[in-house]
Design a protein around this motif. Structure first.
Motif, mmCIF file in Angstrom:
data_model
loop_
_atom_site.group_PDB
_atom_site.id
_atom_site.type_symbol
_atom_site.label_atom_id
_atom_site.label_comp_id
_atom_site.label_asym_id
_atom_site.label_seq_id
_atom_site.Cartn_x
_atom_site.Cartn_y
_atom_site.Cartn_z
ATOM 1 N N UNK A 221 0.544 -1.203 0.469
ATOM 2 C CA UNK A 221 0.068 0.059 0.124
ATOM 3 C C UNK A 221 0.660 1.285 0.405
ATOM 4 N N UNK A 222 0.992 2.017 -1.675
ATOM 5 C CA UNK A 222 1.910 3.250 -1.604
ATOM 6 C C UNK A 222 1.493 4.130 -0.297
ATOM 7 N N UNK A 223 0.560 4.231 -0.855
ATOM 8 C CA UNK A 223 -0.144 5.879 0.309
ATOM 9 C C UNK A 223 0.148 5.318 1.419
ATOM 10 N N UNK A 224 -0.569 4.380 2.257
ATOM 11 C CA UNK A 224 -0.075 4.410 3.446
ATOM 12 C C UNK A 224 1.399 4.436 4.125
ATOM 13 N N UNK A 225 2.047 3.027 3.394
ATOM 14 C CA UNK A 225 3.281 3.527 4.015
ATOM 15 C C UNK A 225 4.233 4.558 3.237
ATOM 16 N N UNK A 226 4.303 6.168 2.357
ATOM 17 C CA UNK A 226 4.527 7.164 2.539
ATOM 18 C C UNK A 226 3.953 7.938 3.219
ATOM 19 N N UNK A 227 2.805 7.514 3.594
ATOM 20 C CA UNK A 227 2.166 9.110 4.617
ATOM 21 C C UNK A 227 2.927 8.328 6.607
ATOM 22 N N UNK A 228 2.917 6.876 6.200
ATOM 23 C CA UNK A 228 3.955 6.483 7.847
ATOM 24 C C UNK A 228 5.548 7.468 7.445
ATOM 25 N N UNK A 229 5.845 7.472 6.454
ATOM 26 C CA UNK A 229 7.470 7.592 7.051
ATOM 27 C C UNK A 229 7.381 9.103 6.541
ATOM 28 N N UNK A 230 6.039 9.738 6.264
ATOM 29 C CA UNK A 230 5.977 11.329 7.147
ATOM 30 C C UNK A 230 5.798 11.474 7.966
ATOM 31 N N UNK A 231 4.508 11.042 7.927
ATOM 32 C CA UNK A 231 4.364 11.338 9.378
ATOM 33 C C UNK A 231 5.382 10.830 10.985
ATOM 34 N N UNK A 232 6.411 9.986 11.220
ATOM 35 C CA UNK A 232 6.911 8.950 11.605
ATOM 36 C C UNK A 232 8.173 9.255 11.430
ATOM 37 N N UNK A 233 8.393 9.906 10.306
ATOM 38 C CA UNK A 233 10.400 9.822 10.492
ATOM 39 C C UNK A 233 10.295 10.647 9.553
ATOM 40 N N UNK A 234 9.374 11.925 10.104
ATOM 41 C CA UNK A 234 9.493 12.785 9.092
ATOM 42 C C UNK A 234 10.127 13.584 7.342
ATOM 43 N N UNK A 235 9.976 12.564 7.106
ATOM 44 C CA UNK A 235 10.090 13.102 5.247
ATOM 45 C C UNK A 235 8.983 13.347 4.870
ATOM 46 N N UNK A 236 9.547 13.491 3.609
ATOM 47 C CA UNK A 236 9.128 14.524 2.757
ATOM 48 C C UNK A 236 9.074 13.343 1.172
ATOM 49 N N UNK A 237 7.796 13.936 0.162
ATOM 50 C CA UNK A 237 8.030 13.219 -0.812
ATOM 51 C C UNK A 237 8.474 14.379 -1.545
#
Ligand SMILES: [Fe+2]
Length: 314
Positions: A32-48
Protein backbone atom coordinates in the motif's frame (compact mmCIF):
# COMPACT_ATOMS: atom_id res chain seq x y z
CA UNK A 1 20.43 -29.80 20.75
CA UNK A 2 23.97 -30.10 19.34
CA UNK A 3 26.45 -27.41 20.27
CA UNK A 4 26.50 -24.72 17.55
CA UNK A 5 29.30 -25.07 15.07
CA UNK A 6 32.12 -22.51 15.36
CA UNK A 7 32.67 -20.70 12.11
CA UNK A 8 35.41 -18.16 11.49
CA UNK A 9 34.52 -15.72 8.74
CA UNK A 10 37.55 -14.40 6.94
CA UNK A 11 38.11 -11.13 5.15
CA UNK A 12 39.07 -11.56 1.51
CA UNK A 13 41.40 -9.72 -0.87
CA UNK A 14 39.74 -6.32 -1.21
CA UNK A 15 38.93 -5.88 2.50
CA UNK A 16 39.66 -2.39 3.73
CA UNK A 17 39.66 -0.75 0.30
CA UNK A 18 36.68 1.36 1.28
CA UNK A 19 36.98 3.77 4.20
CA UNK A 20 34.59 6.57 3.23
CA UNK A 21 31.54 4.68 1.99
CA UNK A 22 28.08 4.70 3.57
CA UNK A 23 24.56 3.58 2.80
CA UNK A 24 22.80 6.04 0.57
CA UNK A 25 19.25 5.04 -0.30
CA UNK A 26 17.00 2.02 -0.48
CA UNK A 27 14.24 0.83 -2.82
CA UNK A 28 11.27 -1.00 -1.35
CA UNK A 29 8.18 -2.51 -2.87
CA UNK A 30 5.17 -2.10 -0.57
CA UNK A 31 1.59 -3.37 -0.82
CA UNK A 32 0.00 0.00 0.00
CA UNK A 33 2.06 2.88 -1.35
CA UNK A 34 -0.11 5.71 -0.03
CA UNK A 35 -0.28 4.55 3.59
CA UNK A 36 3.39 3.59 3.69
CA UNK A 37 4.50 6.94 2.30
CA UNK A 38 2.23 8.69 4.78
CA UNK A 39 3.77 6.65 7.61
CA UNK A 40 7.30 7.77 6.68
CA UNK A 41 6.13 11.36 6.48
CA UNK A 42 4.35 11.26 9.83
CA UNK A 43 6.78 9.17 11.86
CA UNK A 44 10.20 9.85 10.31
CA UNK A 45 9.62 13.40 9.14
CA UNK A 46 10.20 12.68 5.45
CA UNK A 47 8.73 14.57 2.54
CA UNK A 48 7.99 13.44 -0.99
CA UNK A 49 10.84 14.55 -3.26
CA UNK A 50 9.05 13.54 -6.43
CA UNK A 51 6.88 10.95 -8.13
CA UNK A 52 8.76 8.11 -9.80
CA UNK A 53 8.03 6.99 -13.34
CA UNK A 54 5.45 4.22 -13.14
CA UNK A 55 3.75 5.55 -10.04
CA UNK A 56 6.19 5.24 -7.17
CA UNK A 57 7.28 7.92 -4.72
CA UNK A 58 10.74 9.16 -3.79
CA UNK A 59 11.08 10.35 -0.20
CA UNK A 60 13.79 12.10 1.77
CA UNK A 61 14.28 15.04 4.07
CA UNK A 62 13.54 17.74 1.59
CA UNK A 63 17.02 18.81 0.58
CA UNK A 64 19.90 16.91 -0.95
CA UNK A 65 19.91 13.21 -1.65
CA UNK A 66 16.79 11.13 -1.15
CA UNK A 67 16.49 8.14 1.18
CA UNK A 68 13.66 5.94 0.07
CA UNK A 69 12.10 4.89 -3.23
CA UNK A 70 8.70 3.25 -2.73
CA UNK A 71 6.75 1.45 -5.43
CA UNK A 72 3.52 -0.47 -5.00
CA UNK A 73 3.68 -4.25 -5.19
CA UNK A 74 4.40 -7.32 -3.14
CA UNK A 75 6.48 -6.36 -0.08
CA UNK A 76 10.19 -6.70 -0.75
CA UNK A 77 13.62 -5.17 -1.15
CA UNK A 78 14.12 -3.92 -4.72
CA UNK A 79 17.63 -2.50 -4.40
CA UNK A 80 20.02 -0.86 -1.97
CA UNK A 81 22.72 1.71 -2.58
CA UNK A 82 25.96 3.07 -1.21
CA UNK A 83 27.64 6.44 -1.61
CA UNK A 84 31.36 5.93 -2.26
CA UNK A 85 33.48 8.92 -1.25
CA UNK A 86 36.80 7.11 -1.54
CA UNK A 87 39.05 8.35 -4.35
CA UNK A 88 38.60 6.11 -7.39
CA UNK A 89 36.05 4.26 -5.26
CA UNK A 90 33.27 3.58 -7.76
CA UNK A 91 35.70 2.87 -10.58
CA UNK A 92 37.68 0.56 -8.30
CA UNK A 93 34.55 -1.36 -7.31
CA UNK A 94 33.52 -1.62 -10.96
CA UNK A 95 36.94 -3.01 -11.91
CA UNK A 96 36.91 -5.56 -9.10
CA UNK A 97 33.34 -6.65 -9.92
CA UNK A 98 34.22 -7.10 -13.58
CA UNK A 99 37.41 -9.00 -12.76
CA UNK A 100 35.44 -11.35 -10.51
CA UNK A 101 32.86 -11.95 -13.24
CA UNK A 102 29.98 -9.94 -11.77
CA UNK A 103 27.75 -7.90 -14.09
CA UNK A 104 28.33 -4.14 -14.00
CA UNK A 105 25.95 -1.59 -15.50
CA UNK A 106 25.83 2.17 -15.53
CA UNK A 107 23.41 3.62 -13.01
CA UNK A 108 20.57 5.50 -14.61
CA UNK A 109 20.87 9.23 -13.90
CA UNK A 110 17.25 9.25 -12.74
CA UNK A 111 18.25 7.03 -9.84
CA UNK A 112 20.44 9.81 -8.55
CA UNK A 113 18.59 12.92 -9.56
CA UNK A 114 21.97 13.78 -11.00
CA UNK A 115 20.66 17.18 -12.01
CA UNK A 116 21.64 18.28 -8.52
CA UNK A 117 25.27 19.15 -9.03
CA UNK A 118 27.86 18.71 -6.37
CA UNK A 119 30.10 21.76 -6.38
CA UNK A 120 33.21 19.76 -5.60
CA UNK A 121 32.76 16.45 -7.32
CA UNK A 122 30.54 17.36 -10.26
CA UNK A 123 27.42 15.43 -11.24
CA UNK A 124 26.97 12.14 -9.44
CA UNK A 125 27.39 8.93 -11.40
CA UNK A 126 27.22 5.32 -10.39
CA UNK A 127 27.18 1.66 -11.23
CA UNK A 128 24.76 -1.13 -10.59
CA UNK A 129 25.35 -4.82 -10.03
CA UNK A 130 23.67 -7.73 -8.27
CA UNK A 131 24.61 -9.27 -4.94
CA UNK A 132 24.99 -13.06 -4.51
CA UNK A 133 21.21 -13.38 -3.98
CA UNK A 134 20.37 -11.48 -7.16
CA UNK A 135 19.30 -8.23 -5.48
CA UNK A 136 20.40 -5.05 -7.23
CA UNK A 137 23.07 -3.07 -5.39
CA UNK A 138 24.15 0.38 -6.50
CA UNK A 139 27.35 2.33 -5.83
CA UNK A 140 27.54 6.02 -6.68
CA UNK A 141 29.86 8.96 -6.25
CA UNK A 142 29.41 11.87 -3.86
CA UNK A 143 25.99 13.50 -3.78
CA UNK A 144 24.61 16.47 -1.89
CA UNK A 145 23.50 15.45 1.57
CA UNK A 146 22.57 18.84 2.96
CA UNK A 147 19.16 17.52 4.03
CA UNK A 148 20.93 15.44 6.65
CA UNK A 149 22.23 16.38 10.08
CA UNK A 150 19.79 19.27 9.95
CA UNK A 151 18.02 20.81 12.91
CA UNK A 152 14.92 19.33 14.55
CA UNK A 153 16.49 15.98 15.38
CA UNK A 154 13.54 15.21 17.63
CA UNK A 155 11.26 15.12 14.58
CA UNK A 156 13.48 13.28 12.15
CA UNK A 157 16.57 11.06 12.31
CA UNK A 158 19.96 12.43 11.26
CA UNK A 159 20.45 9.98 8.44
CA UNK A 160 19.87 6.51 7.05
CA UNK A 161 22.66 4.53 8.73
CA UNK A 162 22.83 0.81 7.91
CA UNK A 163 21.15 -2.08 6.17
CA UNK A 164 21.01 -5.67 7.40
CA UNK A 165 20.40 -8.24 4.70
CA UNK A 166 18.83 -11.65 5.28
CA UNK A 167 20.70 -14.57 3.77
CA UNK A 168 21.11 -18.33 3.95
CA UNK A 169 24.82 -18.04 3.15
CA UNK A 170 26.65 -15.53 5.35
CA UNK A 171 30.05 -16.75 4.14
CA UNK A 172 29.29 -16.04 0.48
CA UNK A 173 27.85 -12.61 1.28
CA UNK A 174 30.89 -11.73 3.41
CA UNK A 175 33.11 -13.03 0.60
CA UNK A 176 31.39 -10.76 -1.91
CA UNK A 177 31.47 -7.64 0.24
CA UNK A 178 35.02 -8.05 1.61
CA UNK A 179 36.58 -9.83 -1.36
CA UNK A 180 35.17 -7.75 -4.19
CA UNK A 181 33.49 -4.59 -2.92
CA UNK A 182 35.97 -3.63 -0.17
CA UNK A 183 34.25 -3.85 3.24
CA UNK A 184 35.93 -5.10 6.44
CA UNK A 185 34.52 -7.41 9.10
CA UNK A 186 33.93 -5.60 12.39
CA UNK A 187 32.30 -8.42 14.33
CA UNK A 188 30.71 -11.81 13.84
CA UNK A 189 28.73 -14.34 15.80
CA UNK A 190 30.80 -17.34 16.79
CA UNK A 191 28.52 -19.64 14.77
CA UNK A 192 29.07 -17.57 11.61
CA UNK A 193 25.38 -16.69 11.30
CA UNK A 194 25.71 -12.91 11.70
CA UNK A 195 28.44 -10.58 10.46
CA UNK A 196 28.74 -6.82 10.83
CA UNK A 197 30.74 -5.07 8.11
CA UNK A 198 32.21 -1.56 7.93
CA UNK A 199 33.11 0.76 5.09
CA UNK A 200 33.67 4.00 7.02
CA UNK A 201 34.19 4.94 10.67
CA UNK A 202 30.91 3.45 11.85
CA UNK A 203 31.14 -0.08 13.30
CA UNK A 204 28.77 -1.28 10.59
CA UNK A 205 27.11 0.18 7.53
CA UNK A 206 26.05 -3.28 6.37
CA UNK A 207 25.30 -6.51 8.21
CA UNK A 208 24.27 -9.95 7.00
CA UNK A 209 22.29 -12.43 9.08
CA UNK A 210 21.29 -16.02 8.41
CA UNK A 211 17.50 -16.07 8.26
CA UNK A 212 17.29 -19.44 6.54
CA UNK A 213 16.46 -18.06 3.10
CA UNK A 214 18.39 -16.21 0.46
CA UNK A 215 17.98 -12.51 -0.09
CA UNK A 216 15.78 -9.72 1.17
CA UNK A 217 15.82 -7.18 3.94
CA UNK A 218 16.17 -8.22 7.57
CA UNK A 219 15.94 -4.63 8.78
CA UNK A 220 17.34 -1.20 8.11
CA UNK A 221 18.30 1.59 10.45
CA UNK A 222 18.23 5.35 10.94
CA UNK A 223 20.68 7.25 13.14
CA UNK A 224 19.51 9.51 15.95
CA UNK A 225 21.62 12.36 17.33
CA UNK A 226 22.28 10.85 20.76
CA UNK A 227 20.87 9.54 24.03
CA UNK A 228 18.61 12.52 24.74
CA UNK A 229 17.03 12.23 21.30
CA UNK A 230 16.82 8.45 21.58
CA UNK A 231 14.81 8.75 24.80
CA UNK A 232 12.54 11.37 23.26
CA UNK A 233 12.02 9.19 20.18
CA UNK A 234 10.85 6.25 22.30
CA UNK A 235 8.14 8.56 23.70
CA UNK A 236 7.46 9.98 20.26
CA UNK A 237 6.75 6.50 18.86
CA UNK A 238 4.14 6.04 21.58
CA UNK A 239 2.64 9.46 20.81
CA UNK A 240 2.41 8.45 17.15
CA UNK A 241 0.75 5.09 17.99
CA UNK A 242 3.70 3.14 16.67
CA UNK A 243 4.26 -0.10 18.59
CA UNK A 244 7.84 -0.87 19.55
CA UNK A 245 8.64 -4.41 18.39
CA UNK A 246 12.11 -4.79 19.95
CA UNK A 247 14.03 -2.78 22.52
CA UNK A 248 14.87 -0.21 23.61
CA UNK A 249 18.23 -1.81 24.25
CA UNK A 250 21.92 -1.77 23.46
CA UNK A 251 23.58 -4.14 20.97
CA UNK A 252 26.87 -5.85 21.85
CA UNK A 253 28.38 -5.63 18.36
CA UNK A 254 28.45 -1.91 17.57
CA UNK A 255 27.49 -1.01 21.15
CA UNK A 256 24.64 1.04 19.68
CA UNK A 257 21.34 1.86 21.31
CA UNK A 258 18.40 0.41 19.39
CA UNK A 259 14.64 0.46 19.20
CA UNK A 260 12.63 -1.27 16.46
CA UNK A 261 9.20 -0.85 14.90
CA UNK A 262 7.54 -2.01 11.69
CA UNK A 263 6.46 0.14 8.78
CA UNK A 264 2.99 -0.60 7.27
CA UNK A 265 4.58 -3.03 4.80
CA UNK A 266 6.05 -5.07 7.66
CA UNK A 267 9.65 -3.91 7.18
CA UNK A 268 11.60 -3.90 10.44
CA UNK A 269 12.88 -0.36 10.99
CA UNK A 270 15.53 0.44 13.59
CA UNK A 271 16.39 3.72 15.26
CA UNK A 272 19.94 3.71 16.55
CA UNK A 273 22.41 5.97 18.36
CA UNK A 274 25.92 5.94 19.83
CA UNK A 275 27.37 3.44 17.36
CA UNK A 276 30.99 2.50 18.01
CA UNK A 277 33.51 4.33 15.80
CA UNK A 278 36.53 2.79 14.15
CA UNK A 279 39.73 4.68 13.41
CA UNK A 280 41.57 2.17 11.27
CA UNK A 281 44.37 4.63 10.60
CA UNK A 282 45.27 4.66 14.28
CA UNK A 283 44.52 1.26 15.78
CA UNK A 284 44.78 -2.40 14.97
CA UNK A 285 41.57 -4.25 15.55
CA UNK A 286 40.83 -7.95 15.54
CA UNK A 287 37.16 -8.77 14.86
CA UNK A 288 35.43 -10.11 17.92
CA UNK A 289 33.54 -13.39 17.82
CA UNK A 290 30.41 -13.08 19.89
CA UNK A 291 28.52 -15.98 21.45
CA UNK A 292 25.31 -16.79 19.56
CA UNK A 293 23.12 -16.00 22.57
CA UNK A 294 20.39 -13.34 22.89
CA UNK A 295 22.47 -11.18 25.25
CA UNK A 296 24.95 -10.51 22.43
CA UNK A 297 22.45 -8.49 20.46
CA UNK A 298 20.67 -7.19 23.56
CA UNK A 299 23.11 -6.40 26.36
CA UNK A 300 20.43 -4.99 28.64
CA UNK A 301 18.12 -7.93 28.95
CA UNK A 302 18.59 -10.66 26.42
CA UNK A 303 15.17 -10.53 24.81
CA UNK A 304 15.52 -11.44 21.15
CA UNK A 305 13.62 -9.84 18.31
CA UNK A 306 10.40 -11.78 17.74
CA UNK A 307 11.41 -12.58 14.17
CA UNK A 308 14.85 -13.95 15.02
CA UNK A 309 16.25 -17.18 16.54
CA UNK A 310 19.81 -17.99 17.60
CA UNK A 311 21.51 -21.18 16.46
CA UNK A 312 20.85 -22.54 19.94
CA UNK A 313 17.15 -22.16 19.23
CA UNK A 314 16.64 -19.50 21.90
FE1 LIG B 1 20.73 -2.91 12.94
Amino acid sequence: MDKPQRVVLRERDAAGTLTRTAVSHIGLSVPDLASTAQFYRRVLGMVVHRALPGGGLRLGWGRGHHVLDLVEGEAGLRFYAFEVRDGNGVDGIAARLAAAGHPVGELDAGQLDAGQLNAVAGPARGITTIDPHGTEVQFHTTVERDGETAADTGRRPIKYQHITLGTDDVETMVGFFTGVVGFRISDQLDDGRFAWLRSDRDHHTLAVVDVGRGGGLDHYSYDLAGWADFKAWCDRLTDEDVDVTWGPGRHGPGNNLFVFFDDPAGNHVELSAEMEKFHDDRVTYVPRRWKPVPNTVNLWGGQLASWRRTSEGK
